[in-house]
Design an enzyme around this catalytic site. Sequence first.
Site, short mmCIF file in Angstrom:
data_model
loop_
_atom_site.label_atom_id
_atom_site.label_comp_id
_atom_site.label_asym_id
_atom_site.label_seq_id
_atom_site.Cartn_x
_atom_site.Cartn_y
_atom_site.Cartn_z
N ASP A 100 46.16 22.31 -2.25
CA ASP A 100 47.45 22.82 -2.73
C ASP A 100 48.20 21.66 -3.39
O ASP A 100 48.55 20.68 -2.72
CB ASP A 100 48.23 23.35 -1.51
N ASP A 203 51.44 24.90 -6.92
CA ASP A 203 52.68 25.43 -6.36
C ASP A 203 53.77 25.58 -7.43
O ASP A 203 53.95 24.67 -8.26
CB ASP A 203 53.13 24.43 -5.28
N GLU A 255 50.66 29.45 -8.66
CA GLU A 255 51.67 30.31 -8.05
C GLU A 255 52.73 30.59 -9.10
O GLU A 255 53.67 29.82 -9.27
CB GLU A 255 52.30 29.64 -6.82
N HIS A 317 51.41 32.55 3.43
CA HIS A 317 52.28 31.84 4.38
C HIS A 317 53.77 32.00 4.05
O HIS A 317 54.60 31.42 4.73
CB HIS A 317 51.90 30.35 4.36
N ASP A 318 54.09 32.72 2.99
CA ASP A 318 55.49 32.86 2.58
C ASP A 318 56.07 34.24 2.85
O ASP A 318 57.27 34.45 2.64
CB ASP A 318 55.62 32.60 1.06
C1 GLC Z 1 55.91 27.74 -2.79
C2 GLC Z 1 55.21 27.66 -1.45
C3 GLC Z 1 56.26 27.68 -0.37
C4 GLC Z 1 57.14 26.47 -0.55
C5 GLC Z 1 57.73 26.43 -1.96
C6 GLC Z 1 58.32 25.09 -2.26
O1 GLC Z 1 56.58 28.92 -2.96
O2 GLC Z 1 54.29 28.71 -1.32
O3 GLC Z 1 55.70 27.68 0.91
O4 GLC Z 1 58.18 26.51 0.39
O5 GLC Z 1 56.75 26.64 -2.93
O6 GLC Z 1 57.31 24.15 -2.42
#
Ligand code: GLC
Length: 511
Positions: A100, A203, A255, A317-318
């Site tokens: 990641d 990310d 993402e 995980h979010d």
């Molecule tokens: C993304 C991740 C999340 C994190 C955010 C800031 O959305 O999936 O878990 O808090 O980025 O890095």
Amino acid sequence: MAEPAPWWKSAVVYQVYPRSFADSDGDGVGDLEGIRRHLDHLQWLGVDALWLSPFFRSPMADFGYDVADYCDVDPIFGTLEDFGRLVQEAHSRNLKVLIDWVPNHTSDQHPWFVASRSSRDDPKRDWYVWVDGTPDRPPNNWKAAFSQTEPAWTWDEATGQWYLHLFLAEQPDLNWRNPEVVAAMHDTLRFWLHRGVDGFRMDVIHALAKHPDLPDVDDPWLDTGRLDEPATHELIRGFRRLLDSYPGDRVSVGEVFILSTAKVAEYYGDDDELHLAFNFPPLFAPWDAAKWRKRVDRVAEEFEPRDAWPTWVLSNHDNPRHRTRYGGSEARARAAAVLLLTLRGTPFLYEGEELGLEDADVPKARQVDPGGRDGTRAPIPWDASPGHGWPGDPWLPWPPEPDVRNVESERANPASILHLYRRLLTARRASPALQLGAWRAIESPHGVLAYERAVDGDNGDRRVVVVNFTDQPHVVDLSGNWTVEVASDGAGEGEPYAGSIGADQAVLLSR
Ligand code: GLC
């Protein structure tokens, strides 16, 4: 002959959230050695790749998404040697490893930001987004994620300027308009590519470049000006060139947190940007056949003309786990597994969904995440013993029913949801139609989604999938003779399809 498709098109990726997966040293937090010791589970399950959420040095303000050193392992997770062993052993089991990469922001403890903050004249000042102003008025109306009400700006008393952070104040945004930042971050990709990683989950990739004027916006999540800048696409083309210069089909999966499938599709560029992008509208769709049909159609409309390969994800995980979002029923979670693993595209599983886990109920006193996401991050129960295979008390409470919803108990029970996931993954691996075939809807009653997956027209490999989103049985007529290959409840596998689908049931049919 056409070139074979890259591995990531036919792969199923399994997300590991390292803190919660498996602990080897008893400190209550999962680690890289814990993952290595449980690769058996993943190989037995039949996934093709792991994506590891961040394990880099971090003060853990956002549990690792605040990186203080992109090129080292946080001691809580182990060492670079542990990572090397993990990659080597994963590869020897034919499992790819994605990591990641968190390029939008660093930790405020990263030496780059410490230097940047030290003085207006520091050579790294311009590595972050600093703006003049007065302490009473942030430079614009952008809000920080998680709180959604606090400004995305923090005033630095010592140097008299504001700095930008789309997330926590402990996560200052890098200034991607500075070529030195681009070069330094490319080096971090190279560092891991040399260590054998097969790709990166990237990310918050849609937010890297900010509008030069930093304008006020109406909707902080969707408006350009804050997100989705043309310059971001140029940056992604640079990452793509870098990845493609390495052998072995290294993959990027971005993402792209923009709730527009059309916008997400743009991040594939002209096959010169992301290899894959998360498309979140399906994750946010309710368990409803018509709504899912619409989401699937939107992906086809936007992705196919570009030859962009879709991804599918129900949990991560979010967000609350899909079993929890869909009301807790195991029958539904099973039907959802059939859907996820038979759509056209690369599916992403989230650790524990193969066990049918629901979110933990985390009492206030044990809540630790600034974004309220503790429930989905509960530890994985490995066995039925009181410690569930964890040598110490885990950092978060257990998800519901760990005595029965754990790897050992479910593995011993061929009727478990775990075995369903395994049968689906086995079926997928054996079927070119499921891996790479076209998707075509089949007429079906209201509340049911039926479709065909096929390669090479009528004579090639073909599968039919029928998913009942309702709690009533339905008659679903199909032309031709079909055999139940996998049923979400295990009923009638290996027998002829009888022309109807049970309440909350889904079936995969073959000829
Ligand atoms: C993304 C991740 C999340 C994190 C955010 C800031 O959305 O999936 O878990 O808090 O980025 O890095």
